[in-house]
Scaffold this active site. Structure first.
Site, mmCIF file in Angstrom:
data_model
loop_
_atom_site.group_PDB
_atom_site.id
_atom_site.type_symbol
_atom_site.label_atom_id
_atom_site.label_comp_id
_atom_site.label_asym_id
_atom_site.label_seq_id
_atom_site.Cartn_x
_atom_site.Cartn_y
_atom_site.Cartn_z
ATOM 1 N N CYS A 247 0.971 -1.404 0.091
ATOM 2 C CA CYS A 247 0.012 -0.069 0.069
ATOM 3 C C CYS A 247 0.689 1.340 -0.042
ATOM 4 O O CYS A 247 1.465 1.724 -1.164
ATOM 5 C CB CYS A 247 -1.100 -0.084 1.051
ATOM 6 S SG CYS A 247 -2.330 1.111 0.976
ATOM 7 N N TYR A 248 0.962 2.062 1.294
ATOM 8 C CA TYR A 248 1.941 3.256 1.202
ATOM 9 C C TYR A 248 3.338 2.872 0.619
ATOM 10 O O TYR A 248 3.980 3.722 0.296
ATOM 11 C CB TYR A 248 1.724 3.823 2.724
ATOM 12 C CG TYR A 248 2.983 4.943 2.833
ATOM 13 C CD1 TYR A 248 2.262 6.215 2.452
ATOM 14 C CD2 TYR A 248 3.914 5.057 3.138
ATOM 15 C CE1 TYR A 248 3.029 7.391 2.424
ATOM 16 C CE2 TYR A 248 4.691 6.208 3.195
ATOM 17 C CZ TYR A 248 4.144 7.292 2.879
ATOM 18 O OH TYR A 248 5.012 8.567 3.072
ATOM 19 N N SER B 252 -4.950 -8.109 35.629
ATOM 20 C CA SER B 252 -6.154 -7.436 35.461
ATOM 21 C C SER B 252 -7.165 -8.679 35.331
ATOM 22 O O SER B 252 -8.357 -8.410 35.383
ATOM 23 C CB SER B 252 -6.147 -6.861 33.835
ATOM 24 O OG SER B 252 -5.869 -7.604 33.015
ATOM 25 N N GLY C 165 -7.057 -10.610 32.618
ATOM 26 C CA GLY C 165 -6.987 -10.876 31.257
ATOM 27 C C GLY C 165 -5.853 -11.900 30.827
ATOM 28 O O GLY C 165 -5.210 -12.184 31.691
ATOM 29 N N VAL C 166 -6.047 -12.265 29.660
ATOM 30 C CA VAL C 166 -5.106 -13.369 29.176
ATOM 31 C C VAL C 166 -3.713 -13.272 29.370
ATOM 32 O O VAL C 166 -3.016 -13.829 29.953
ATOM 33 C CB VAL C 166 -5.371 -13.736 27.605
ATOM 34 C CG1 VAL C 166 -4.481 -14.914 27.250
ATOM 35 C CG2 VAL C 166 -6.827 -14.201 27.304
#
Length: 509
Positions: free
Chosen positions: A82-83, A221, A223-224
């Site tokens: 792309c860019y 937290s 979380g994983v």
């Protein structure tokens, strides 16, 4: 870490991390570096291949990110995406111009000639476009190898330099993995050198070396990433670990109970629990702008957490590779979609002082899950749905109040409960509710109501960089809707979000 075989120059593209992940899936390590990396450092790393990422800028804009033209003189294959392709055109004297309308979404790619990069792909295949500029004239010596119905140059190549306008790294591009394999193995002649299932022992040795006999503070937290990291640290350094779980007041229903159960009872980690919910909610009062809410939560978290960091302590962070890259400004604040992640400025300062250890800083989430599985962590924890640091504060559009928070907690619980009960939740990246800042007219019990609207959001993704909305079965949607309207006071309408990322983001704020 072994020699870097593939070096990925980041121009601030939203898919940069996904490119690196795709390369790693082939068994080859890929390192992401800012496009500003000096040519001498590129040479010192000795890559076998270089990839130029996409980016939000136009190559002809003032101040647009550039690289030295001498990069193309290096004796290694280069792939511009792309860019990156537009930059190849600009620096090698091709012509790029602004596309009339921009092009975003699925397109048909039609091959126009033989190409080692596209070898084995179908002559007519689905690809994902996301651009506003196009190459209309290739640099001298380049040949056009594909096109779409809307643009005449979708890919081009010359000897060891390849450019593609589309994004092979996203799942929407049907044969994207084959394109990467062609570039990595057939063109660059790389050898497989990356296997996350074999790095657990190396990570443990690194933890022991960096911590020595010091105590380590870490925030978990639930979380994983943070849970697996905390479990790994506790098994490695034992009582020298000081794990802390902070309730920020915008957790999901019964989140604190579930997290504490997993840590204390399942994983046997003696975590310290701090209920700071009132402090967070007090600071959030009156905040409506999503960026302001994120910054408030980030600041309060640092204030509460850092009170437990004592002199001489090290700090452990569940930082993933995307966090590391996002901590480095590539194209400036104009490209920022959101803030608040693991590397806030206070932690970055400690990193400079060498007091932070980040065991997973070179890993993606799926690679962390592999480590968790090796450690014997239960699948219910390994496959827990990601939950943003700012929590429900960014799923309540507008001000966060106790009343609105209570409504969303109940609705969100129903959504997640019914989906996990009736589907394989591992196939869904995230499923949650969003409380909208609008009210609608309804009829309940023969009376007119004017109550809140809940949006259901469920997406499938590999790492959150791109996502498709999940086609939940109609009977399941009906059950969720009925339960929310019947059981949650203040809700009389439920809608379903059918937008993908991009153009939408997973979170509404």
């Amino acid at each position: 870490m072994k020699q870097v075989q593939v070096l990925l120059l980041d121009f601030g593209g939203q898919y940069t991390h996904l490119i690196a992940r795709r390369v790693r899936e082939t068994g080859v390590f890929c390192e992401i570096v800012p496009y500003t990396i000096p040519l001498a450092r590129i040479k010192a790393k000795g890559p076998k291949a270089i990839i130029l990422s996409g980016g939000p800028s136009s190559v002809y804009e003032k101040g647009a990110p550039r690289i030295k033209k001498e990069v193309f003189d290096l004796p290694v294959p280069i792939l511009g995406i792309c860019y990156g392709m537009q930059l190849i055109s600009l620096l090698l004297n091709g012509t790029t111009k602004k596309f009339d309308k921009g092009e975003y979404g699925l397109q048909n790619l039609k091959s126009t000639g033989k190409s080692p990069l596209l070898a084995g792909t179908k002559k007519d295949t689905k690809i994902w476009m996301s651009h506003k500029d196009v190459v209309i004239k290739t640099p001298q010596g380049f040949k056009i190898t594909s096109r779409t119905e809307t643009i005449p140059i979708a890919s081009m190549e010359r000897e060891n330099i390849y450019g593609i306008q589309f994004h092979p790294e996203v799942t929407h591009t049907r044969q994207g993995n084959l394109i990467f394999k062609n570039f990595i193995f057939k063109i660059a002649k790389c050898k497989k050198d990356w296997d996350p299932s074999k790095i657990l022992q190396r990570v443990r040795q690194d933890i022991l070396q960096k911590t020595e006999n010091k105590k380590v503070l870490c925030a978990v937290s639930g979380g994983v990433d943070s849970t697996i990291m905390t479990s790994l640290l506790y098994k490695t350094i034992g009582k020298r670990l000081k794990p802390v779980f902070i309730n920020n007041g915008v957790l999901r229903k019964d989140e604190e109970k579930e997290v504490l159960h997993n840590l204390r009872n399942v994983l046997k980690i003696p975590v310290k629990y701090i209920n700071a919910s009132q402090i967070f909610l007090r600071q959030l009062r009156g905040a409506v702008d999503p960026e302001k809410k994120r910054k408030i939560i980030g600041k309060v978290f640092v204030d509460v957490f850092f009170k437990h960091l004592q002199k001489g302590d090290l700090l452990a962070q569940g930082t993933l590779y995307p966090d590391v890259i996002e901590s480095v400004s590539v194209v400036g604040p104009s490209a920022t979609i959101k803030t608040h992640h693991n590397r806030v400025k206070e932690i970055l300062q400690l990193i400079k002082e060498d007091r932070v250890i980040e065991p997973f800083k070179l890993l993606f989430k799926d690679e962390v899950r592999i480590i968790g599985k090796q450690m014997g962590i239960p699948e219910a924890i390994i496959w827990r749905m990601p939950f943003p640091g700012p929590g429900l504060a960014i799923r309540i559009l507008g001000e966060v109040t106790k009343g609105r928070l209570a409504v969303l907690k109940e609705a969100d619980y129903i959504i997640r409960y019914e989906i996990e009960k009736n589907m394989d939740y591992r196939k869904i990246w995230q499923a949650f509710g969003v409380l909208l800042p609008v009210k609608s007219v309804g009829v309940m019990g023969d009376s007119r109501t004017y109550q809140n609207v809940i949006a259901i959001r469920a997406v499938e993704s590999l790492d959150g960089m791109t996502a498709d909305w999940v086609k939940l079965p109609y009977p399941l949607l009906q059950k969720i809707s009925n339960r929310i309207i019947n059981e949650v006071d203040g809700i009389n309408r439920v809608v379903y979000d059918t937008s993908s990322k991009p153009p939408a983001t997973i979170e509404w704020e």
